[in-house]
Design a protein around this motif. Structure first.
Motif, PDB file in Angstrom:
ATOM      1  N   LEU A 165       0.845  -1.184   0.000  1.00  0.00           N
ATOM      2  CA  LEU A 165       0.000   0.000   0.000  1.00  0.00           C
ATOM      3  C   LEU A 165       0.887   1.242   0.000  1.00  0.00           C
ATOM      4  N   VAL A 166       0.779   2.043  -1.047  1.00  0.00           N
ATOM      5  CA  VAL A 166       1.603   3.242  -1.169  1.00  0.00           C
ATOM      6  C   VAL A 166       0.707   4.450  -1.401  1.00  0.00           C
ATOM      7  N   LEU A 167       1.216   5.610  -1.008  1.00  0.00           N
ATOM      8  CA  LEU A 167       0.492   6.865  -1.132  1.00  0.00           C
ATOM      9  C   LEU A 167       1.161   7.739  -2.187  1.00  0.00           C
ATOM     10  N   TRP A 168       0.358   8.301  -3.085  1.00  0.00           N
ATOM     11  CA  TRP A 168       0.851   9.222  -4.111  1.00  0.00           C
ATOM     12  C   TRP A 168       0.233  10.595  -3.878  1.00  0.00           C
ATOM     13  N   ARG A 169       1.054  11.632  -4.077  1.00  0.00           N
ATOM     14  CA  ARG A 169       0.579  13.002  -3.946  1.00  0.00           C
ATOM     15  C   ARG A 169       1.194  13.867  -5.050  1.00  0.00           C
ATOM     16  N   PRO A 170       0.514  14.961  -5.411  1.00  0.00           N
ATOM     17  CA  PRO A 170       1.119  15.869  -6.403  1.00  0.00           C
ATOM     18  C   PRO A 170       2.206  16.727  -5.757  1.00  0.00           C
ATOM     19  N   VAL A 171       3.372  16.745  -6.381  1.00  0.00           N
ATOM     20  CA  VAL A 171       4.494  17.564  -5.923  1.00  0.00           C
ATOM     21  C   VAL A 171       4.930  18.426  -7.106  1.00  0.00           C
ATOM     22  N   ASP A 172       4.779  19.736  -6.954  1.00  0.00           N
ATOM     23  CA  ASP A 172       5.101  20.674  -8.042  1.00  0.00           C
ATOM     24  C   ASP A 172       4.369  20.305  -9.337  1.00  0.00           C
ATOM     25  N   GLY A 173       3.123  19.900  -9.171  1.00  0.00           N
ATOM     26  CA  GLY A 173       2.306  19.605 -10.338  1.00  0.00           C
ATOM     27  C   GLY A 173       2.456  18.207 -10.901  1.00  0.00           C
ATOM     28  N   ARG A 174       3.330  17.392 -10.330  1.00  0.00           N
ATOM     29  CA  ARG A 174       3.542  16.022 -10.808  1.00  0.00           C
ATOM     30  C   ARG A 174       3.261  15.039  -9.682  1.00  0.00           C
ATOM     31  N   TRP A 175       2.494  14.000  -9.993  1.00  0.00           N
ATOM     32  CA  TRP A 175       2.182  12.988  -8.987  1.00  0.00           C
ATOM     33  C   TRP A 175       3.395  12.101  -8.732  1.00  0.00           C
ATOM     34  N   GLN A 176       3.711  11.916  -7.448  1.00  0.00           N
ATOM     35  CA  GLN A 176       4.859  11.111  -7.049  1.00  0.00           C
ATOM     36  C   GLN A 176       4.511  10.297  -5.812  1.00  0.00           C
ATOM     37  N   PRO A 177       5.128   9.115  -5.658  1.00  0.00           N
ATOM     38  CA  PRO A 177       4.896   8.331  -4.434  1.00  0.00           C
ATOM     39  C   PRO A 177       5.561   8.984  -3.234  1.00  0.00           C
ATOM     40  N   VAL A 178       4.873   8.937  -2.097  1.00  0.00           N
ATOM     41  CA  VAL A 178       5.417   9.479  -0.850  1.00  0.00           C
ATOM     42  C   VAL A 178       6.097   8.322  -0.121  1.00  0.00           C
ATOM     43  N   CYS A 179       7.389   8.181  -0.355  1.00  0.00           N
ATOM     44  CA  CYS A 179       8.120   7.006   0.140  1.00  0.00           C
ATOM     45  C   CYS A 179       8.267   6.999   1.667  1.00  0.00           C
ATOM     46  N   GLU A 180       8.323   8.163   2.267  1.00  0.00           N
ATOM     47  CA  GLU A 180       8.561   8.236   3.708  1.00  0.00           C
ATOM     48  C   GLU A 180       7.285   8.393   4.515  1.00  0.00           C
ATOM     49  N   SER A 181       6.140   8.064   3.909  1.00  0.00           N
ATOM     50  CA  SER A 181       4.883   8.211   4.630  1.00  0.00           C
ATOM     51  C   SER A 181       4.797   7.207   5.775  1.00  0.00           C
ATOM     52  N   ALA A 182       4.694   7.724   6.997  1.00  0.00           N
ATOM     53  CA  ALA A 182       4.601   6.845   8.166  1.00  0.00           C
ATOM     54  C   ALA A 182       3.318   6.027   8.143  1.00  0.00           C
ATOM     55  N   VAL A 183       2.249   6.635   7.607  1.00  0.00           N
ATOM     56  CA  VAL A 183       0.965   5.931   7.554  1.00  0.00           C
ATOM     57  C   VAL A 183       1.044   4.742   6.607  1.00  0.00           C
ATOM     58  N   SER A 184       1.587   4.948   5.407  1.00  0.00           N
ATOM     59  CA  SER A 184       1.672   3.853   4.443  1.00  0.00           C
ATOM     60  C   SER A 184       2.619   2.764   4.930  1.00  0.00           C
ATOM     61  N   GLN A 185       3.698   3.150   5.613  1.00  0.00           N
ATOM     62  CA  GLN A 185       4.615   2.143   6.155  1.00  0.00           C
ATOM     63  C   GLN A 185       3.932   1.298   7.221  1.00  0.00           C
ATOM     64  N   ARG A 186       3.133   1.943   8.077  1.00  0.00           N
ATOM     65  CA  ARG A 186       2.428   1.193   9.123  1.00  0.00           C
ATOM     66  C   ARG A 186       1.399   0.251   8.510  1.00  0.00           C
ATOM     67  N   LEU A 187       0.624   0.751   7.546  1.00  0.00           N
ATOM     68  CA  LEU A 187      -0.391  -0.085   6.930  1.00  0.00           C
ATOM     69  C   LEU A 187       0.226  -1.215   6.112  1.00  0.00           C
ATOM     70  N   SER A 188       1.337  -0.930   5.420  1.00  0.00           N
ATOM     71  CA  SER A 188       2.008  -1.970   4.639  1.00  0.00           C
ATOM     72  C   SER A 188       2.565  -3.053   5.551  1.00  0.00           C
ATOM     73  N   SER A 189       3.090  -2.635   6.701  1.00  0.00           N
ATOM     74  CA  SER A 189       3.603  -3.613   7.653  1.00  0.00           C
ATOM     75  C   SER A 189       2.496  -4.551   8.113  1.00  0.00           C
ATOM     76  N   ARG A 190       1.323  -3.994   8.352  1.00  0.00           N
ATOM     77  CA  ARG A 190       0.203  -4.821   8.770  1.00  0.00           C
ATOM     78  C   ARG A 190      -0.217  -5.775   7.649  1.00  0.00           C
ATOM     79  N   LEU A 191      -0.247  -5.289   6.395  1.00  0.00           N
ATOM     80  CA  LEU A 191      -0.649  -6.134   5.280  1.00  0.00           C
ATOM     81  C   LEU A 191       0.366  -7.228   4.984  1.00  0.00           C
ATOM     82  N   ARG A 192       1.641  -6.947   5.233  1.00  0.00           N
ATOM     83  CA  ARG A 192       2.650  -8.003   5.046  1.00  0.00           C
ATOM     84  C   ARG A 192       2.382  -9.170   5.972  1.00  0.00           C
TER      85      ARG A 192
END
Length: 405
Positions: free
Chosen positions: A315-342
């Protein structure tokens, strides 16, 4: 039958489903005790209600979850499974309220805006409604199509029920009198895979189809406002065939007026900007992934959640950065949820996406002229083979004239 994986989100309540199970949690809470797990294979069987109809014996399926959704406020959650059941939950706190039998396997479901009923569309083309306030009440037939239904939606004022079928049609029916049809939205040339009433713009409808287009409608009049060719957005080298571009998910982010369309057989997510004033869609970006994407959904406060076939980061989170969508690699929320899904990867492993079931819905094409010429050639060959060879004719013998008397 292979299991399916998907997402559902309302507010900060997030559901991840795979196979016969789903996991419900909050994107705001870091407490693992707040996680709710449910397994349809452990659900007690329930005999179908008669409803005055002749019902077939209960058909025990694979218990795979076929469709799921939250109510408008997020107070309720409902799902249908391969064992022909509709299961209703209360979410605050999570509790299973009822398990009811449906007539046939369902393809889509939605709550009415009032949250008083759940509408369920099935493979035979019928829509049934089930009471939320009376969780054990039987279903009621509301309307029907002559072909398989693939999606169902309701208008924000609960006045209209919108249905999409395999025969290229979007039908707009009055909820109080479903036999009364307000309009048809016609223009797709293949099955209509998804329809979506745009939040904040109650008169607008988005639709996707096996013809590889995303269309914007004013659905009460059946007027098409805009059509986007998804195949054309992929570039000349990839745009020869529209198959595989039927959307399995359309989702909207009101904060940026963004529309995300998942075509996971590509795999890619197309991001558009909706201009409500001109009623046009502007293509912004194609998000590409190295692995299969199962589902996507917007969260108002964060951005686009992507559920993907990747055990390290499911589970990864994407957000627009300077007009371009990019994955938020350091998102604490996505890391916690991904850990649970693993830890529950068996729920997702081997999953397919909704679009994998679309391949059988495409029209079969026939080249009648080629078939005619081939059969004609075969007949001529058979006729030649039946003819016997003839010896060449000899010189003709003409009678000589006799002596004249």
């Amino acid at each position: 039958m292979a299991s399916s994986a998907g997402l559902a989100l309302c507010g900060q309540a997030l559901v991840v489903r795979g196979g016969s199970r789903f996991l419900a949690t909050s994107t705001a809470s870091s407490d693992d005790d707040s996680v709710f797990m449910y397994d349809c294979s452990a659900t007690e069987e329930k005999a179908p209600e008669s409803n005055g109809e002749d019902r077939q014996p209960v058909d025990k399926g694979s218990d795979m979850i076929l469709a799921s959704t939250f109510s408008t406020s997020g107070s309720y959650f409902a799902l249908t499974d391969d064992s022909k059941r509709l299961i209703l939950f209360r979410t605050k706190p999570w509790q299973c309220l009822s398990v009811r039998a449906v007539v046939r396997r369902c393809t889509a479901l939605t709550f009415t805006a009032s949250e008083e009923r759940v509408l369920v569309a099935d493979k035979s083309g019928d829509v049934y409604s089930f009471s939320v306030l009376e969780p054990e009440g039987p279903g009621r037939l509301e309307l029907g199509h002559l072909s398989m239904l693939l999606d169902v939606a309701v208008s924000p004022d609960d006045c209209f029920v919108l249905t999409a079928d395999r025969d290229e049609k979007i039908r707009v029916s009055w909820a109080a009198a479903p036999h009364s049809i307000e309009a048809f939205c016609l223009g797709h040339t293949e099955f209509v895979s998804r329809i979506f009433v745009v939040p904040g713009h109650p008169e607008l409808l988005l639709s996707s189809s096996g013809d590889g287009t995303l269309r914007l409608w004013e659905y009460r009049s059946g007027l098409q406002l805009h059509c986007c060719d998804l195949a054309g957005l992929r570039g000349p080298a990839e745009s020869k065939d529209h198959k595989g571009l039927a959307a399995s998910r359309i989702t909207f982010w009101g904060q940026e007026s963004c529309v995300a369309v998942l075509c996971d057989c590509v795999p890619a997510v197309f991001v558009f900007q909706l201009d409500a004033d001109t009623r046009q869609l502007a293509f912004r970006q194609q998000l590409s992934f190295p692995q299969r994407v199962w589902d996507v959904v917007f969260e108002d406060a964060r951005g686009l959640w992507v559920l993907q076939d990747c055990r390290e980061a499911p589970l990864v989170l994407w957000r627009p950065v300077d007009g371009r969508w990019q994955p938020v690699c350091e998102s604490a929320v996505s890391q916690r949820l991904s850990s649970r899904l693993r830890g529950d990867w068996a729920m997702l492993e081997g999953s397919v996406s909704a679009e994998d079931s679309f391949h059988s819905l495409y029209k079969a094409t026939f080249d009648n002229m080629a078939s005619y010429l081939r059969k004609k050639g075969e007949r001529l060959q058979q006729q030649r083979g039946r003819k016997r060879p003839h010896s060449p004719p000899g010189p003709s013998k003409r009678a000589r004239p006799g002596p004249q008397p």
